[in-house]
Design a protein around this motif. Structure first.
Motif, PDB file in Angstrom:
ATOM      1  N   SER A 149      -9.097  -5.588 -64.172  1.00 15.54           N
ATOM      2  CA  SER A 149      -8.779  -4.202 -63.862  1.00 15.54           C
ATOM      3  C   SER A 149      -7.518  -3.805 -64.611  1.00 15.54           C
ATOM      4  O   SER A 149      -6.902  -4.621 -65.291  1.00 15.54           O
ATOM      5  N   MET A 150      -7.116  -2.551 -64.488  1.00 14.83           N
ATOM      6  CA  MET A 150      -5.958  -2.059 -65.227  1.00 14.83           C
ATOM      7  C   MET A 150      -4.731  -1.929 -64.341  1.00 14.83           C
ATOM      8  O   MET A 150      -4.830  -1.802 -63.119  1.00 14.83           O
ATOM      9  N   ALA A 231       4.907  -3.225 -64.171  1.00 11.58           N
ATOM     10  CA  ALA A 231       3.752  -2.325 -64.063  1.00 11.58           C
ATOM     11  C   ALA A 231       3.226  -2.413 -62.634  1.00 11.58           C
ATOM     12  O   ALA A 231       2.213  -3.077 -62.368  1.00 11.58           O
ATOM     13  N   PRO A 232       3.887  -1.741 -61.689  1.00  9.49           N
ATOM     14  CA  PRO A 232       3.587  -1.927 -60.268  1.00  9.49           C
ATOM     15  C   PRO A 232       2.422  -1.115 -59.713  1.00  9.49           C
ATOM     16  O   PRO A 232       2.239  -1.045 -58.498  1.00  9.49           O
ATOM     17  N   TYR A 233       1.609  -0.535 -60.591  1.00 10.76           N
ATOM     18  CA  TYR A 233       0.454   0.258 -60.136  1.00 10.76           C
ATOM     19  C   TYR A 233      -0.828  -0.386 -60.647  1.00 10.76           C
ATOM     20  O   TYR A 233      -1.059  -0.475 -61.853  1.00 10.76           O
ATOM     21  N   PHE A 234      -1.640  -0.861 -59.710  1.00  6.57           N
ATOM     22  CA  PHE A 234      -2.848  -1.619 -60.041  1.00  6.57           C
ATOM     23  C   PHE A 234      -4.085  -0.770 -59.769  1.00  6.57           C
ATOM     24  O   PHE A 234      -4.310  -0.322 -58.643  1.00  6.57           O
ATOM     25  N   ILE A 235      -4.882  -0.529 -60.812  1.00  8.21           N
ATOM     26  CA  ILE A 235      -6.071   0.323 -60.727  1.00  8.21           C
ATOM     27  C   ILE A 235      -7.307  -0.560 -60.579  1.00  8.21           C
ATOM     28  O   ILE A 235      -7.642  -1.341 -61.468  1.00  8.21           O
ATOM     29  N   THR A 236      -8.022  -0.440 -59.480  1.00  5.12           N
ATOM     30  CA  THR A 236      -9.158  -1.324 -59.202  1.00  5.12           C
ATOM     31  C   THR A 236     -10.450  -0.799 -59.836  1.00  5.12           C
ATOM     32  O   THR A 236     -11.433  -0.533 -59.153  1.00  5.12           O
TER      33      THR A 236
END
Length: 333
Positions: A149-150, A231-236
Motif C-alpha cells: 500500500s502507499m 511519512a505518517p499517513y498510510f493509505i490502505t
C-alpha cells in the motif's frame, strides 16, 4: 592373520573414499531479521539441515549485505549468488514473463487468497514457468506476503487538504517511490501518480527531504524501516501483493542430485508456511500499533475507480497471462 588382513583392507578402502562434502549455499535478503521472508529463510535453512542430516546448509545474509535486489537478481543469473527472495513482479524484467502476472494490480483480494493460490496446482504451474523461461533461475517456492500500500509525508497530506480518506483524483502528480520494475511504473502511471525509482537504502532520506511525496510497500516493512517517522499517513489501497519467490541459480540447481533437489523443495514449503503465519500476525500487530506510533490510517473512498484505472494493464498481457488472471479472480486454481 586372514582377519587382520581383511580389517586392514577395509580400512584402506574407507580411507580411499572421500568424505561427503557439505554443500553450503549463499542466500541474500535485502531486509532485516524481523521481515517475513527472512523468517521464511531461517525455516528453510533449518528444514534443509534436518532433511540432509547436515549435508546441506544455508549461509543467510540479511539487510542487503550481498547486494540490492537488482544486484542479487543478476548475481543469481551469473552464478555468484545461490539463492535470493525475489518478487514475482520483478521477474518479467529478467526473462520470466508469466509469473509476473501475480504482481498485477488488484489481482488478489487478500493474503488468504494469495496463500490458496500458492498451494494450488496453478501456483506450481507459475513456479515451473520460471525454469521453463530458461533465464537462469529456478523458482523453489512462494513466500506469501501481505499487500503493498502507499504512505505519504506530512507535507503531502497537507497539500492534499488533510483529507479523511483518499480518492483516485488525489493521486494525480504525486511523486511515489517504487521498485525499478516495468509493472510498478505502469501501475503508478495508471493511477495518475509519477513513479520515482529510488534505491531502497535512500528512501527514508528521500521522504524526509521531500524528494518524493510518498512511497509504497507492505505495512510490516513500513514499520520495521521506520518510514512512519517521515511519512505518517498510510493509505490502505492494497494495489498489489508482495508475491515473494525463492529463486535459485539454475546452474547450481542442476548440479544437485535428485535427492538434494527434493530436500530443497520440501524446505521451500516449510519456508512458505513460516513466512505466511508470521506475516499474518505481523500485519495485524502493525495496524494495532498505529495509534500509539502516531500513524494515521487513510482508507480509499473509491477503490472501484482505482481498480478500473488499472484494468487496461490486464489487456496488455498475453492471452495466457489473462487466462491466469481470470482463474485467480474466479477461484479456479
Amino acid at each position: 592373520m586372514k582377519k587382520i588382513l581383511a580389517i586392514m583392507m577395509a580400512l584402506l578402502v574407507l580411507a580411499a573414499v572421500p568424505a561427503l562434502a557439505e554443500t553450503r549455499l549463499t542466500w541474500n535478503e535485502v531486509n532485516g531479521e524481523d521481515y517475513g521472508a527472512t523468517v521464511g529463510a531461517h525455516a528453510f535453512a533449518d528444514k534443509l539441515a534436518e532433511l540432509s542430516g547436515g549435508e546441506m546448509s544455508i549461509e543467510l545474509y540479511t539487510n542487503g549485505t550481498l547486494g540490492s535486489e537488482a544486484e542479487s537478481m543478476v548475481g543469481i543469473q551469473m552464478g555468484t549468488l545461490d539463492i535470493f527472495r525475489g518478487n514475482a513482479s520483478s521477474l518479467p524484467n529478467y526473462g520470466a514473463e508469466l509469473i509476473g502476472t501475480t504482481g498485477l494490480p488488484y489481482v488478489f483480494t487478500g493474503m488468504e487468497q494469495f496463500e490458496a493460490v500458492a498451494e494450488s496446482p496453478l501456483g506450481d504451474e507459475l513456479l515451473a514457468s520460471v525454469e521453463a523461461a530458461d533465464c537462469g533461475y529456478v523458482a523453489l517456492g512462494w513466500l506469501v506476503e501481505g499487500p503493498r500500500s502507499m504512505f505519504i509525508t506530512e507535507a503531502t497530506y497537507k497539500k492534499l487538504g488533510s483529507p479523511e480518506s483518499i480518492t483516485l483524483e488525489m493521486m494525480k502528480g504525486l511523486k511515489i517511490r517504487v521498485p525499478e520494475t516495468d509493472l510498478m511504473l505502469a501501475t503508478m502511471a495508471a493511477l495518475g501518480a509519477s513513479a520515482t525509482p529510488i534505491a531502497y537504502s535512500e528512501l527514508y532520506t528521500s521522504l524526509q527531504s521531500g524528494v518524493v511525496d510518498g512511497a509504497e510497500n507492505g505495512v510490516t516493512s513500513y514499520k520495521s524501516n521506520s518510514f512512519n517517522e517521515v511519512a505518517p499517513y498510510f493509505i490502505t489501497d492494497a494495489h498489489t501483493f508482495g508475491c515473494g519467490v525463492i529463486l535459485m541459480c539454475a546452474d547450481k540447481w542442476n548440479s544437485l542430485t535428485e535427492e538434494q533437489q527434493g530436500w530443497m523443495k520440501e524446505a521451500a514449503l516449510a519456508a512458505r508456511t513460516a513466512c505466511y503465519e508470521y506475516n499474518l500476525a505481523q500485519e495485524q500487530a502493525c495496524f494495532d500499533s498505529f495509534a500509539e506510533a502516531g500513524i494515521t490510517r487513510l482508507e480509499v473512498a473509491d477503490i472501484e475507480n482505482w481498480q478500473a484505472a488499472c484494468q487496461p494493464l490486464y489487456g496488455q498481457q498475453s492471452e495466457e497471462a489473462q487466462a491466469i488472471i481470470a482463474r485467480i479472480q474466479n477461484g479456479d486454481y
